[in-house]
Every structure is written in C-alpha cells, then in structure tokens.
Scaffold this active site. Structure first.
Site, PDB file in Angstrom:
ATOM      1  N   ASP A 273       0.868  -1.184   0.000  1.00  0.00           N
ATOM      2  CA  ASP A 273       0.000   0.000   0.000  1.00  0.00           C
ATOM      3  C   ASP A 273       0.901   1.230   0.000  1.00  0.00           C
ATOM      4  O   ASP A 273       1.928   1.242   0.687  1.00  0.00           O
ATOM      5  CB  ASP A 273      -0.886   0.001   1.259  1.00  0.00           C
ATOM      6  CG  ASP A 273      -2.118   0.872   1.117  1.00  0.00           C
ATOM      7  OD1 ASP A 273      -3.239   0.342   1.245  1.00  0.00           O
ATOM      8  OD2 ASP A 273      -1.974   2.089   0.869  1.00  0.00           O
TER       9      ASP A 273
ATOM     10  N   ASN B 276      -3.526   5.730 -12.036  1.00  0.00           N
ATOM     11  CA  ASN B 276      -3.388   4.884 -10.839  1.00  0.00           C
ATOM     12  C   ASN B 276      -4.019   3.508 -11.047  1.00  0.00           C
ATOM     13  O   ASN B 276      -3.386   2.479 -10.784  1.00  0.00           O
ATOM     14  CB  ASN B 276      -4.055   5.578  -9.652  1.00  0.00           C
ATOM     15  CG  ASN B 276      -3.837   4.823  -8.357  1.00  0.00           C
ATOM     16  OD1 ASN B 276      -2.729   4.771  -7.846  1.00  0.00           O
ATOM     17  ND2 ASN B 276      -4.873   4.203  -7.842  1.00  0.00           N
TER      18      ASN B 276
ATOM     19  N   TYR C 175     -14.243   6.549 -13.257  1.00  0.00           N
ATOM     20  CA  TYR C 175     -13.937   5.514 -12.262  1.00  0.00           C
ATOM     21  C   TYR C 175     -14.438   4.154 -12.754  1.00  0.00           C
ATOM     22  O   TYR C 175     -13.672   3.178 -12.812  1.00  0.00           O
ATOM     23  CB  TYR C 175     -14.578   5.876 -10.915  1.00  0.00           C
ATOM     24  CG  TYR C 175     -14.620   4.720  -9.956  1.00  0.00           C
ATOM     25  CD1 TYR C 175     -13.447   4.136  -9.491  1.00  0.00           C
ATOM     26  CD2 TYR C 175     -15.839   4.184  -9.522  1.00  0.00           C
ATOM     27  CE1 TYR C 175     -13.501   3.059  -8.620  1.00  0.00           C
ATOM     28  CE2 TYR C 175     -15.900   3.115  -8.662  1.00  0.00           C
ATOM     29  CZ  TYR C 175     -14.722   2.544  -8.220  1.00  0.00           C
ATOM     30  OH  TYR C 175     -14.776   1.473  -7.373  1.00  0.00           O
TER      31      TYR C 175
ATOM     32  N   ASN D  53     -22.786  -1.533  -2.762  1.00  0.00           N
ATOM     33  CA  ASN D  53     -22.315  -0.546  -1.779  1.00  0.00           C
ATOM     34  C   ASN D  53     -21.705  -1.224  -0.555  1.00  0.00           C
ATOM     35  O   ASN D  53     -22.438  -1.749   0.292  1.00  0.00           O
ATOM     36  CB  ASN D  53     -23.459   0.379  -1.377  1.00  0.00           C
ATOM     37  CG  ASN D  53     -23.800   1.343  -2.499  1.00  0.00           C
ATOM     38  OD1 ASN D  53     -24.150   0.909  -3.586  1.00  0.00           O
ATOM     39  ND2 ASN D  53     -23.663   2.624  -2.251  1.00  0.00           N
TER      40      ASN D  53
ATOM     41  N   ILE E  45     -29.702  15.024   1.578  1.00  0.00           N
ATOM     42  CA  ILE E  45     -30.134  13.892   0.752  1.00  0.00           C
ATOM     43  C   ILE E  45     -30.165  14.389  -0.685  1.00  0.00           C
ATOM     44  O   ILE E  45     -30.969  15.275  -1.029  1.00  0.00           O
ATOM     45  CB  ILE E  45     -31.519  13.380   1.204  1.00  0.00           C
ATOM     46  CG1 ILE E  45     -31.433  12.833   2.637  1.00  0.00           C
ATOM     47  CG2 ILE E  45     -32.056  12.333   0.233  1.00  0.00           C
ATOM     48  CD1 ILE E  45     -32.748  12.349   3.219  1.00  0.00           C
ATOM     49  N   TYR E  46     -29.279  13.837  -1.484  1.00  0.00           N
ATOM     50  CA  TYR E  46     -29.095  14.362  -2.843  1.00  0.00           C
ATOM     51  C   TYR E  46     -30.171  13.848  -3.802  1.00  0.00           C
ATOM     52  O   TYR E  46     -30.018  12.812  -4.411  1.00  0.00           O
ATOM     53  CB  TYR E  46     -27.710  13.992  -3.366  1.00  0.00           C
ATOM     54  CG  TYR E  46     -26.578  14.575  -2.564  1.00  0.00           C
ATOM     55  CD1 TYR E  46     -26.558  15.932  -2.223  1.00  0.00           C
ATOM     56  CD2 TYR E  46     -25.523  13.785  -2.125  1.00  0.00           C
ATOM     57  CE1 TYR E  46     -25.525  16.467  -1.472  1.00  0.00           C
ATOM     58  CE2 TYR E  46     -24.476  14.312  -1.383  1.00  0.00           C
ATOM     59  CZ  TYR E  46     -24.487  15.652  -1.065  1.00  0.00           C
ATOM     60  OH  TYR E  46     -23.457  16.170  -0.318  1.00  0.00           O
TER      61      TYR E  46
ATOM     62  N   ARG F  20     -30.085   1.734  -3.166  1.00  0.00           N
ATOM     63  CA  ARG F  20     -28.782   1.061  -3.251  1.00  0.00           C
ATOM     64  C   ARG F  20     -28.820  -0.247  -2.465  1.00  0.00           C
ATOM     65  O   ARG F  20     -29.668  -0.444  -1.598  1.00  0.00           O
ATOM     66  CB  ARG F  20     -27.673   1.956  -2.648  1.00  0.00           C
ATOM     67  CG  ARG F  20     -27.409   3.233  -3.429  1.00  0.00           C
ATOM     68  CD  ARG F  20     -26.678   2.937  -4.726  1.00  0.00           C
ATOM     69  NE  ARG F  20     -26.449   4.140  -5.503  1.00  0.00           N
ATOM     70  CZ  ARG F  20     -27.313   4.659  -6.381  1.00  0.00           C
ATOM     71  NH1 ARG F  20     -28.485   4.087  -6.570  1.00  0.00           N
ATOM     72  NH2 ARG F  20     -27.003   5.734  -7.054  1.00  0.00           N
TER      73      ARG F  20
ATOM     74  N   GLY G 187     -24.661  12.098 -11.700  1.00  0.00           N
ATOM     75  CA  GLY G 187     -24.039  10.790 -11.940  1.00  0.00           C
ATOM     76  C   GLY G 187     -24.582   9.657 -11.089  1.00  0.00           C
ATOM     77  O   GLY G 187     -24.036   8.556 -11.121  1.00  0.00           O
TER      78      GLY G 187
HETATM   79  N1  UFG Z   1     -25.961  10.339  -0.560  1.00  0.00           N
HETATM   80  C1  UFG Z   1     -26.695  11.384   0.003  1.00  0.00           C
HETATM   81  N2  UFG Z   1     -26.043  12.236   0.836  1.00  0.00           N
HETATM   82  C2  UFG Z   1     -24.723  12.125   1.146  1.00  0.00           C
HETATM   83  C3  UFG Z   1     -23.980  11.051   0.574  1.00  0.00           C
HETATM   84  C4  UFG Z   1     -24.637  10.195  -0.283  1.00  0.00           C
HETATM   85  O1  UFG Z   1     -27.884  11.539  -0.256  1.00  0.00           O
HETATM   86  O2  UFG Z   1     -24.197  12.959   1.901  1.00  0.00           O
HETATM   87  C5  UFG Z   1     -26.663   9.392  -1.441  1.00  0.00           C
HETATM   88  C6  UFG Z   1     -26.080   9.326  -2.817  1.00  0.00           C
HETATM   89  O3  UFG Z   1     -26.630  10.335  -3.647  1.00  0.00           O
HETATM   90  C7  UFG Z   1     -26.476   7.926  -3.240  1.00  0.00           C
HETATM   91  C8  UFG Z   1     -26.448   7.129  -1.921  1.00  0.00           C
HETATM   92  O4  UFG Z   1     -26.513   8.114  -0.890  1.00  0.00           O
HETATM   93  O5  UFG Z   1     -27.783   7.919  -3.712  1.00  0.00           O
HETATM   94  C9  UFG Z   1     -25.210   6.297  -1.754  1.00  0.00           C
HETATM   95  O6  UFG Z   1     -24.078   7.125  -1.976  1.00  0.00           O
HETATM   96  P1  UFG Z   1     -22.585   6.654  -1.686  1.00  0.00           P
HETATM   97  O7  UFG Z   1     -21.695   7.784  -2.063  1.00  0.00           O
HETATM   98  O8  UFG Z   1     -22.497   6.115  -0.306  1.00  0.00           O
HETATM   99  O9  UFG Z   1     -22.376   5.423  -2.653  1.00  0.00           O
HETATM  100  P2  UFG Z   1     -22.527   5.348  -4.252  1.00  0.00           P
HETATM  101  O10 UFG Z   1     -23.709   4.477  -4.510  1.00  0.00           O
HETATM  102  O11 UFG Z   1     -22.499   6.641  -4.914  1.00  0.00           O
HETATM  103  O12 UFG Z   1     -21.134   4.685  -4.624  1.00  0.00           O
HETATM  104  C10 UFG Z   1     -20.814   3.366  -4.366  1.00  0.00           C
HETATM  105  C11 UFG Z   1     -19.311   3.257  -4.199  1.00  0.00           C
HETATM  106  C12 UFG Z   1     -18.600   3.665  -5.452  1.00  0.00           C
HETATM  107  C13 UFG Z   1     -19.141   2.851  -6.585  1.00  0.00           C
HETATM  108  C14 UFG Z   1     -20.630   2.949  -6.658  1.00  0.00           C
HETATM  109  C15 UFG Z   1     -21.186   2.032  -7.675  1.00  0.00           C
HETATM  110  O13 UFG Z   1     -18.879   4.053  -3.139  1.00  0.00           O
HETATM  111  O14 UFG Z   1     -17.220   3.447  -5.311  1.00  0.00           O
HETATM  112  O15 UFG Z   1     -21.213   2.582  -5.436  1.00  0.00           O
HETATM  113  O16 UFG Z   1     -22.134   2.734  -8.388  1.00  0.00           O
HETATM  114  F1  UFG Z   1     -18.647   3.299  -7.747  1.00  0.00           F
END
Ligand code: UFG
Length: 332
Positions: free
Chosen positions: A33, A94, A143, A172, A209-210, A223, A286
């Site tokens: 690492d 990377n 990514y 997730n 909450i996005y 998710r 995204g």
């Molecule tokens: N979210 C919020 N508020 C926050 C953070 C996240 O509402 O402060 C929402 C996001 O919009 C999403 C959900 O919570 O709808 C989960 O978000 P995360 O960032 O925890 O996880 P993601 O689903 O975006 O991403 C995960 C992994 C990535 C991977 C992806 C696969 O972390 O590495 O799944 O799509 F690429």
C-alpha cells in the site's frame, strides 16, 4: 504451510477487512500500500507491510522476490466517482497503469491467481434490476470505466499468460468489523452511511439527501448495501475457486435488497437513537436511480453465504466503529 496472499491496498477500508479475514482463516498475508488513501494504523500487525506504489515495477519485483506469494488480491484503486469525472487521468494512471504493472510482476514471478475489486459502477445506469453478472457494462464515469478496463485486461492476460482471475463487482460496501477496531475512514468522506453517522455524532448539523425526484418509490436513490466482512469472505471463496482449477469469471456482490436513502436514514435513527436531521438537496450528478445486485451466481458458483442480511446490523457495526473512533485513524 499456509498460502501467502498479497493484498494490494491492504491499508484501505476494504483491504484492511480483507487482511483481517485472511488472517482469521489462517493465511499468511503481505500488504502492499502506498498509504495515499490508506492508513498506517489500519495496517494489520500480523501481516508483513511493504510501503510502495503498484505502478512501481521495481518495487513490486522486490516484494515478489522476497516473499513466496501464491495469489494477489487487488484492492488498490482510487474510487471517488466525482473526483474521477474532474480528473480522469488520475484514475486511468493509478488504476489502469497500476494493474498493468501488477500483472507484469505477477507474470515475471509466475503467480497464477488474481482476485480483483471491481464495482457496480462498471454497469453505469443498468436497464434491468436486479443487475445480473452478464448485464451490459456501460460505465457513466471514468472511475467505472477504469475498472471496466481492468476487467477487460484480465481476460487477455489470462489468454496470453494463463493468469486466472475473478472480478468481484461490489455494490455498496458498508459496515465494519464488529469489535469496531477497523472501519471506514475516507478523506474527504463521500459515502452515505459514514456521513449519516457523522451527523448522528453532531459533527455536522444536517445530512443532505441528494435528490428526491428519482424514479424510485420514495424518490431517493435505492442502493444495495453489503457488509464488508461478507465481501472479504467472497474473495476467499473466489481464491479457492481458482485454486481448484476453475476458469476466470466475474460476479456481482450485493445483499440483493435495495434500500432508499430515506430508508437508510430511518434505520440509522433507530440504531443510533439520535435525531439525525436531514434535508433534501439537489441531485449530486451521476447517481443512477437504483442499483441492486443479483448475486445468485456468486452464491451458486462460489458458495457465497452473506452473514449480514439485516441493514440495522450492518449500520450497527459502522456505528460501533464510529463511536470508538470519532476521528477515524487520525494519522493524516
Ligand atoms: N448520498 C446522500 N447524501 C450524502 C452522501 C450520499 O444523499 O451525503 C446518497 C447518494 O446520492 C447515493 C447514496 O446516498 O444515492 C449512496 O451514496 P454513496 O456515495 O455512499 O455510494 P454510491 O452508490 O455513490 O457509490 C458506491 C461506491 C462507489 C461505486 C458505486 C457504484 O462508493 O465506489 O457505489 O455505483 F462506484
């Protein structure tokens, strides 16, 4: 004698749990690492640690010469989606180049097995849910594209050099080791559950909450949260699968149950007994509506049996870690 396994990225969130589980099961473990996103304090003292970069072929060759490694578990990658959109070359450099070098070193040292951390992000915006292993892979960010390129590399490397590999596409990853000794600590933190728990601790006032206009039952993203130790277990099964002479393959790993952001917040309120104020904010960009894995092949072919099938239990493990380590590893 126990097999020696190299975990590239073994000081990271997923890597540190992987190392723990390997050691639990009697493996001898070597961690590589560069600590760019991993933590020195997450390095398991029962493993041998080499600090260096997987893009550095000389460094890798030195490790492979010193250690008698039978297989590599590759968890060393950048993984922040929005960052990859802003800085795609960082991700291709990377993630993709790192894997080229790792394969070169493996080939030179006749190491035949690789287990790779892939991602649901290789599917982009899937048309069908739950997402099968064979669903079309059409990433919508660099990514996901970098991880898809890495999966594709595996196919040709197998054909040319006979290095067998399994790609495990996590949905997730969530939770932590139950005793709270290791856990999730990203800087910046972008993941939902750690941000919710930070809000529960009062470190931030409100969770954003996005988006609440997605095409889902309550309008927030759905998710599939899978416990980190169950993920680690799948890697050990994949390793045994390859060592038994089975062909290279790819599997989706999730709990097969989708939860909306609002459902996760509600579950976290129950687990923590804290109010966790939340408000709707604009979409983050995204984010696919729904991402739920069909993990039936991993269960059937690898014999994977996830232990954590309850979201409250998963959040509880993350909460234990957070309460014991409010500032994470504090070593950066
Ligand atoms: N979210 C919020 N508020 C926050 C953070 C996240 O509402 O402060 C929402 C996001 O919009 C999403 C959900 O919570 O709808 C989960 O978000 P995360 O960032 O925890 O996880 P993601 O689903 O975006 O991403 C995960 C992994 C990535 C991977 C992806 C696969 O972390 O590495 O799944 O799509 F690429």
């Amino acid at each position: 004698m126990a097999d020696t396994i190299m975990v590239a990225g073994g000081a990271g969130y997923i890597g540190s749990h992987m190392v723990h589980q390997l050691i639990e099961e009697g493996y001898d473990v070597v961690i590589v690492d560069n600590l760019s996103t991993g933590h020195r304090r997450a390095v398991n003292p029962k493993a041998r640690f080499y600090e260096g970069d997987t893009r550095d072929l000389d460094f890798l060759n030195q490790v492979f010469e010193r250690e008698n490694i039978q297989a590599v578990i590759h968890m060393d990658a950048f993984s922040i989606v929005p960052e990859s959109v802003k800085n795609p070359l960082k991700y291709f450099d990377n993630n993709v180049i790192g894997m080229v070098k790792l394969f070169e070193a493996m080939q030179q040292h006749a190491i035949h097995y690789l287990i790779f951390s892939s991602t649901a992000a290789t599917f982009g915006q899937p048309k069908k849910t739950p997402v099968a292993d064979s669903a079309p892979q059409e990433p919508i960010n660099p990514y996901g594209e970098s991880k898809l390129m890495m999966e594709q590399m595996m196919k040709w490397v197998d054909q040319a050099y006979g290095i067998k590999s399994v790609a495990l596409r996590y949905f997730n990853a969530a939770g932590a080791l139950e005793d709270g000794s290791i856990g999730e600590d990203h800087n910046p933190e972008t993941h939902l559950i750690p941000i919710i728990l930070r809000t529960a601790m009062g470190e931030q006032d409100t969770l954003k909450i996005y988006g609440n206009d997605y095409n889902t039952p309550d309008g927030t993203n759905v998710r599939d949260y899978v416990h980190i130790i169950d993920l680690a277990q799948a890697h050990i099964l994949a390793l045994k699968y390859l060592q038994a002479g089975n062909p290279s393959d790819a599997f989706n790993l999730g709990s097969s149950t989708g939860f909306s952001v609002q459902e996760i917040v509600a579950a976290a309120r129950e687990v923590t007994q804290k109010p966790i104020p939340a408000e709707f904010a604009p979409r983050r960009g995204g984010d696919p509506d729904t991402l739920v894995a069909d993990s039936s092949r991993a269960k059937k072919v690898l014999g994977w049996k996830p232990k954590y099938d309850n979201i409250h239990d998963i959040i509880q493990t993350a909460w234990t870690w957070k309460q014991k380590h409010p500032q994470g590893y504090q070593d950066k």
